[in-house]
Design a protein around this motif. Structure first.
Motif, PDB file in Angstrom:
ATOM      1  N   ARG A  95      62.979 -22.275  -3.287  1.00  0.00           N
ATOM      2  CA  ARG A  95      63.307 -23.429  -4.121  1.00  0.00           C
ATOM      3  C   ARG A  95      64.683 -23.279  -4.741  1.00  0.00           C
ATOM      4  O   ARG A  95      65.471 -24.212  -4.787  1.00  0.00           O
ATOM      5  CB  ARG A  95      62.250 -23.564  -5.225  1.00  0.00           C
ATOM      6  CG  ARG A  95      61.715 -24.915  -5.412  1.00  0.00           C
ATOM      7  CD  ARG A  95      60.679 -25.069  -6.499  1.00  0.00           C
ATOM      8  NE  ARG A  95      60.386 -23.950  -7.367  1.00  0.00           N
ATOM      9  CZ  ARG A  95      59.329 -23.157  -7.268  1.00  0.00           C
ATOM     10  NH1 ARG A  95      58.451 -23.330  -6.305  1.00  0.00           N
ATOM     11  NH2 ARG A  95      59.133 -22.171  -8.125  1.00  0.00           N
ATOM     12  N   ARG A  96      64.984 -22.085  -5.240  1.00  0.00           N
ATOM     13  CA  ARG A  96      66.280 -21.860  -5.875  1.00  0.00           C
ATOM     14  C   ARG A  96      67.435 -21.862  -4.876  1.00  0.00           C
ATOM     15  O   ARG A  96      68.560 -22.198  -5.223  1.00  0.00           O
ATOM     16  CB  ARG A  96      66.277 -20.532  -6.622  1.00  0.00           C
ATOM     17  CG  ARG A  96      65.531 -20.587  -7.906  1.00  0.00           C
ATOM     18  CD  ARG A  96      65.686 -19.293  -8.640  1.00  0.00           C
ATOM     19  NE  ARG A  96      65.014 -19.358  -9.916  1.00  0.00           N
ATOM     20  CZ  ARG A  96      64.979 -18.355 -10.770  1.00  0.00           C
ATOM     21  NH1 ARG A  96      65.560 -17.211 -10.469  1.00  0.00           N
ATOM     22  NH2 ARG A  96      64.355 -18.486 -11.909  1.00  0.00           N
ATOM     23  N   SER A  97      67.162 -21.458  -3.653  1.00  0.00           N
ATOM     24  CA  SER A  97      68.230 -21.416  -2.654  1.00  0.00           C
ATOM     25  C   SER A  97      68.650 -22.804  -2.215  1.00  0.00           C
ATOM     26  O   SER A  97      69.742 -22.982  -1.696  1.00  0.00           O
ATOM     27  CB  SER A  97      67.797 -20.605  -1.435  1.00  0.00           C
ATOM     28  OG  SER A  97      66.810 -21.297  -0.715  1.00  0.00           O
ATOM     29  N   GLY A  98      67.787 -23.797  -2.418  1.00  0.00           N
ATOM     30  CA  GLY A  98      68.121 -25.159  -2.034  1.00  0.00           C
ATOM     31  C   GLY A  98      68.141 -25.346  -0.545  1.00  0.00           C
ATOM     32  O   GLY A  98      68.846 -26.210  -0.041  1.00  0.00           O
TER      33      GLY A  98
ATOM     34  N   ARG B 127      67.935 -31.509  -1.504  1.00  0.00           N
ATOM     35  CA  ARG B 127      69.311 -31.858  -1.857  1.00  0.00           C
ATOM     36  C   ARG B 127      69.565 -31.501  -3.310  1.00  0.00           C
ATOM     37  O   ARG B 127      68.664 -31.429  -4.118  1.00  0.00           O
ATOM     38  CB  ARG B 127      69.523 -33.355  -1.674  1.00  0.00           C
ATOM     39  CG  ARG B 127      69.435 -33.802  -0.259  1.00  0.00           C
ATOM     40  CD  ARG B 127      69.784 -35.274  -0.195  1.00  0.00           C
ATOM     41  NE  ARG B 127      69.220 -35.813   1.012  1.00  0.00           N
ATOM     42  CZ  ARG B 127      68.557 -36.934   1.086  1.00  0.00           C
ATOM     43  NH1 ARG B 127      68.359 -37.659   0.032  1.00  0.00           N
ATOM     44  NH2 ARG B 127      68.073 -37.347   2.228  1.00  0.00           N
ATOM     45  N   LYS B 128      70.807 -31.361  -3.639  1.00  0.00           N
ATOM     46  CA  LYS B 128      71.196 -31.137  -5.021  1.00  0.00           C
ATOM     47  C   LYS B 128      71.164 -32.484  -5.734  1.00  0.00           C
ATOM     48  O   LYS B 128      71.739 -33.466  -5.278  1.00  0.00           O
ATOM     49  CB  LYS B 128      72.596 -30.545  -5.096  1.00  0.00           C
ATOM     50  CG  LYS B 128      72.770 -29.285  -4.300  1.00  0.00           C
ATOM     51  CD  LYS B 128      72.483 -28.105  -5.146  1.00  0.00           C
ATOM     52  CE  LYS B 128      72.837 -26.838  -4.416  1.00  0.00           C
ATOM     53  NZ  LYS B 128      71.760 -25.954  -4.263  1.00  0.00           N
TER      54      LYS B 128
ATOM     55  N   ALA C   4      54.131 -16.947  -4.564  1.00  0.00           N
ATOM     56  CA  ALA C   4      54.827 -17.706  -5.608  1.00  0.00           C
ATOM     57  C   ALA C   4      56.264 -17.215  -5.771  1.00  0.00           C
ATOM     58  O   ALA C   4      57.191 -18.013  -5.953  1.00  0.00           O
ATOM     59  CB  ALA C   4      54.076 -17.586  -6.923  1.00  0.00           C
ATOM     60  N   TYR C   5      56.454 -15.899  -5.681  1.00  0.00           N
ATOM     61  CA  TYR C   5      57.790 -15.320  -5.781  1.00  0.00           C
ATOM     62  C   TYR C   5      58.698 -15.807  -4.654  1.00  0.00           C
ATOM     63  O   TYR C   5      59.828 -16.236  -4.881  1.00  0.00           O
ATOM     64  CB  TYR C   5      57.675 -13.795  -5.758  1.00  0.00           C
ATOM     65  CG  TYR C   5      58.980 -13.059  -5.614  1.00  0.00           C
ATOM     66  CD1 TYR C   5      59.852 -12.921  -6.678  1.00  0.00           C
ATOM     67  CD2 TYR C   5      59.344 -12.482  -4.390  1.00  0.00           C
ATOM     68  CE1 TYR C   5      61.041 -12.239  -6.546  1.00  0.00           C
ATOM     69  CE2 TYR C   5      60.527 -11.788  -4.253  1.00  0.00           C
ATOM     70  CZ  TYR C   5      61.376 -11.676  -5.327  1.00  0.00           C
ATOM     71  OH  TYR C   5      62.558 -10.999  -5.191  1.00  0.00           O
TER      72      TYR C   5
END
Length: 107
Positions: free
Chosen positions: A60-63, A67-68, A53-54
């Motif tokens: 997920r946060r790094s993208g 797409r943004k 999960a970590y």
């Protein structure tokens, strides 16, 4: 960082990148690459799911794969404004390029 509880009920966070091994004897023992060993209450399967999960949260946060959303919203509004301002029906005197669905720069 993942949250773990020692056997003496002391709470701690461990960086999962530093974990070398997780042994599940009657107690769960975590060995770090610097030689430290921690005995924790959580089972090995729980620790592994927290590590997964970590790492998923970091990806997920790094993208890296998505797409943004704010950029996609801007592109959609630009596309709508350019298509809505264009006259869809093309009279007979339109040039070949104006009737073509592809632009000349696409070739």
């Amino acid at each position: 960082m993942i949250f773990l509880t020692r056997m003496d009920k002391q709470e701690m966070y461990i960086n999962p990148d530093h974990i070398v091994s997780i042994e599940e004897t009657p107690d769960t023992v975590i060995a770090l690459f610097n030689g430290h060993h921690f005995i924790v209450k959580e089972r090995a399967s729980t620790i592994i799911s927290r590590i997964m999960a970590y790492r998923a949260k970091i990806i997920r946060r790094s993208g890296g794969h998505g797409r943004k959303k704010y950029l996609e919203r801007q592109k959609t509004s630009l596309f709508r404004s350019s298509t809505l301002n264009r006259d869809i029906s093309c009279p007979e005197n339109c040039s070949v390029h104006e009737r073509s669905p592809l632009l000349s720069r696409d070739f």
